[in-house]
Design an enzyme around this catalytic site. Structure first.
Site, PDB file in Angstrom:
ATOM      1  N   SER A 283     -10.428   1.195  14.613  1.00 20.85           N
ATOM      2  CA  SER A 283      -9.871   0.220  13.726  1.00 20.85           C
ATOM      3  C   SER A 283      -9.466  -1.176  14.555  1.00 20.85           C
ATOM      4  O   SER A 283      -9.290  -2.267  14.086  1.00 20.85           O
ATOM      5  CB  SER A 283      -8.585   0.590  13.165  1.00 20.85           C
ATOM      6  OG  SER A 283      -7.571   0.859  14.133  1.00 20.85           O
TER       7      SER A 283
ATOM      8  N   THR B  98       3.267   3.038  16.652  1.00 17.34           N
ATOM      9  CA  THR B  98       3.193   1.859  15.736  1.00 17.34           C
ATOM     10  C   THR B  98       3.749   2.076  14.011  1.00 17.34           C
ATOM     11  O   THR B  98       3.514   1.162  13.402  1.00 17.34           O
ATOM     12  CB  THR B  98       1.863   1.526  15.709  1.00 17.34           C
ATOM     13  OG1 THR B  98       0.979   2.628  14.730  1.00 17.34           O
ATOM     14  CG2 THR B  98       1.005   1.594  16.957  1.00 17.34           C
TER      15      THR B  98
ATOM     16  N   HIS C 268      -1.562 -10.783  11.804  1.00 17.60           N
ATOM     17  CA  HIS C 268      -1.151  -9.522  11.481  1.00 17.60           C
ATOM     18  C   HIS C 268      -0.927  -8.558  12.606  1.00 17.60           C
ATOM     19  O   HIS C 268      -1.803  -8.494  13.242  1.00 17.60           O
ATOM     20  CB  HIS C 268      -2.217  -8.660  10.501  1.00 17.60           C
ATOM     21  CG  HIS C 268      -2.098  -7.286  10.417  1.00 17.60           C
ATOM     22  ND1 HIS C 268      -0.790  -6.668   9.885  1.00 17.60           N
ATOM     23  CD2 HIS C 268      -2.706  -6.033  10.470  1.00 17.60           C
ATOM     24  CE1 HIS C 268      -0.850  -5.376   9.803  1.00 17.60           C
ATOM     25  NE2 HIS C 268      -2.026  -4.961  10.192  1.00 17.60           N
TER      26      HIS C 268
ATOM     27  N   CYS D 242      -3.250  -3.728   4.465  1.00 19.59           N
ATOM     28  CA  CYS D 242      -2.282  -5.019   5.156  1.00 19.59           C
ATOM     29  C   CYS D 242      -2.635  -6.275   4.534  1.00 19.59           C
ATOM     30  O   CYS D 242      -1.810  -7.204   4.838  1.00 19.59           O
ATOM     31  CB  CYS D 242      -2.133  -4.726   6.387  1.00 19.59           C
ATOM     32  SG  CYS D 242      -1.751  -3.374   7.098  1.00 19.59           S
TER      33      CYS D 242
ATOM     34  N   GLU E  24       0.773  -1.243  -0.003  1.00 19.70           N
ATOM     35  CA  GLU E  24      -0.173  -0.124   0.081  1.00 19.70           C
ATOM     36  C   GLU E  24       0.723   1.335  -0.044  1.00 19.70           C
ATOM     37  O   GLU E  24       0.332   2.219   0.226  1.00 19.70           O
ATOM     38  CB  GLU E  24      -0.866  -0.031   1.403  1.00 19.70           C
ATOM     39  CG  GLU E  24      -0.408  -0.265   2.559  1.00 19.70           C
ATOM     40  CD  GLU E  24      -1.489  -0.394   3.656  1.00 19.70           C
ATOM     41  OE1 GLU E  24      -2.100   0.999   3.723  1.00 19.70           O
ATOM     42  OE2 GLU E  24      -1.462  -1.277   4.296  1.00 19.70           O
TER      43      GLU E  24
END
Ligand code: HMG
Length: 388
Positions: free
Chosen positions: A201, A152, A233, A111, A79
């Protein structure tokens, strides 16, 4: 016929930011980052590396000349693409000297792109058993200086060679998926940083894990005890732990799953989010570090791409898997990185290709990686092979 991951390689830059330094600079308790988020370090990507060079550097470590001649498909999940039209796969194919008879293209769904590539590769090999497919999953995660997502960030590339009779992971051909149109995380064309509704999220991620795991178990009559490890993930390592906690109890098997999860997050805690590659870095971490995992053990893999697509699938450990080789490869890469101060990181973060275009030449004297981004000339990216 067995189909799956035959080789796996990883690359990230040789710079990192320590999460204690970042917490101190942002006025946060370091334990929030170390324990609450579960990250120790994050890769900082210099202007001389992008997804093309990182993926080429990752693949360069695992491919032999024979592999390069046999690969008939190169799939690049990202991405952080380098062009709105041309795929990053074509650049990597050319940099590595992979056969020009291969199909090469890029896949995007946040992702999830790497997993789409793995599944497409497996289907292709099932009907063309002599084929080898190179799946690349590379990204640079950017949220912005001083944002909640900053802790992150990260970046890197995973390269996987899929084939018949694989040495590392045999795929089960059993999978469950779920997709919905959701605005939890996205990145408009005009910016380098993602826009994210952070807490939303994390809730959606868990919902998608629960839906796909339940669906998978119903479809294939499986239960938690069929898995020796569940891996995720990992946008940050606490995220996977939160999801795992929704399906375990306080029994012995759950304790084993927690222990294996701990092995599977070790490298991710040192690199940060690498979007499409994150689940596969976690696989590498599990295979390199677990002391109990045996040949034939079943691993469940949860892939999540914001926007959103989730998939839960499984595979078993193959008898050719060599933990010590995988661990040595990772130690070489992660142990020798240079620690940046927060001002040095902020300066590197601000550099890179200007969004508005124009010629630029980067100084790559400090980047000893084989493949580097030299700059941009006449609207074309210029890559260099420092061995060539
Ligand atoms: P925040 O709001 O700053 O953090 O950002 P928080 O207040 O929620 O605290 C985080 C945790 O630290 C909490 O634990 C606190 O209790 C704990 P939890 O309740 O979650 O278990 N904490 C402490 N622990 C120990 N000692 C302390 C302390 N203080 C607090 N002193 C947030 C957190 C994740 C929202 C933010 O970092 C963010 O927005 N990140 C980016 C979005 C993200 O990663 N989302 C994950 C799901 S979406 C996904 O995976 C897709 C993605 O990879 C993109 C793609 O698909 O392309 C992102």
């Amino acid at each position: 016929m067995q189909v799956g991951i035959d080789k796996i390689g990883f690359f990230t830059s040789n710079y990192f930011l320590d999460m204690v330094d970042l917490a101190n600079a942002r006025g946060e308790d370091p334990d929030k980052y170390l324990i609450g988020i579960g990250q120790k370090k994050q890769a900082v990507i210099p202007p001389t590396q992008d997804v093309v060079t990182m993926a080429a550097n990752a693949a360069d470590k695992i491919l032999t000349d024979d592999d390069k001649a046999s690969i008939d498909m190169v799939i690049f999940g990202t991405e952080t693409g380098v062009d709105n039209s041309k795929s990053a796969a074509i650049y990597v194919q050319s940099l590595l000297g992979i056969s020009s008879s291969a199909r090469s293209f890029e896949i995007k769904q946040a992702c999830y792109g790497g997993t789409a590539g793995v599944q497409m590769a497996a289907d292709h090999i099932a009907t063309h058993p002599e084929s080898k497919v190179l799946v690349l999953a590379a990204d640079i995660a950017r949220y912005g200086i001083g944002t909640p997502g900053e802790v992150t960030q990260g970046g890197g590339a995973v390269a996987m060679l899929l084939s018949a009779n694989p040495q590392i992971l045999i795929l089960d051909d059993q999978s469950a998926f779920h997709s919905e149109n959701i605005m939890d995380f996205w990145r408009p064309f005009y910016q380098r940083e993602a826009i994210v509704d952070g807490h939303y999220s994390t809730n959606i991620y868990i919902d998608f894990f629960n839906k796909t795991f339940k669906d998978y178990c119903e479809k294939y009559q499986r239960q938690l005890s069929d898995f020796s490890a569940l891996i995720y993930h990992l946008p940050f390592t606490k995220m996977g732990l939160k999801a795992l906690r929704t399906v375990i109890d306080d029994g012995q098997h759950s304790a084993k799953l927690l222990k294996e999860f701990d092995y599977s997050k070790q490298y991710n805690a040192l690199v940060g989010n690498l979007y499409t590659g994150s689940l596969y870095l976690s696989l590498l971490s599990l295979l390199a570090n677990s002391v109990d995992l045996q040949v034939g053990d079943r691993i469940g893999l949860f892939s999540y791409g914001s926007g959103a697509q989730g998939e839960f699938y499984s595979g078993t450990v193959s008898d050719g898997m060599k933990s010590s080789l995988l661990a040595a490869h990772m130690d070489d890469l992660l142990d020798d990185r240079i620690r940046l101060s927060v001002p040095e990181y902020e300066e590197m973060y601000a550099n890179g290709l200007p969004m508005m275009g124009g010629d630029v030449t980067f100084n790559f004297a400090d980047d000893s990686s084989r493949f580097v981004l030299f700059g941009r000339k006449a609207d074309q990216l210029v890559y260099k092979d420092q061995k060539g």
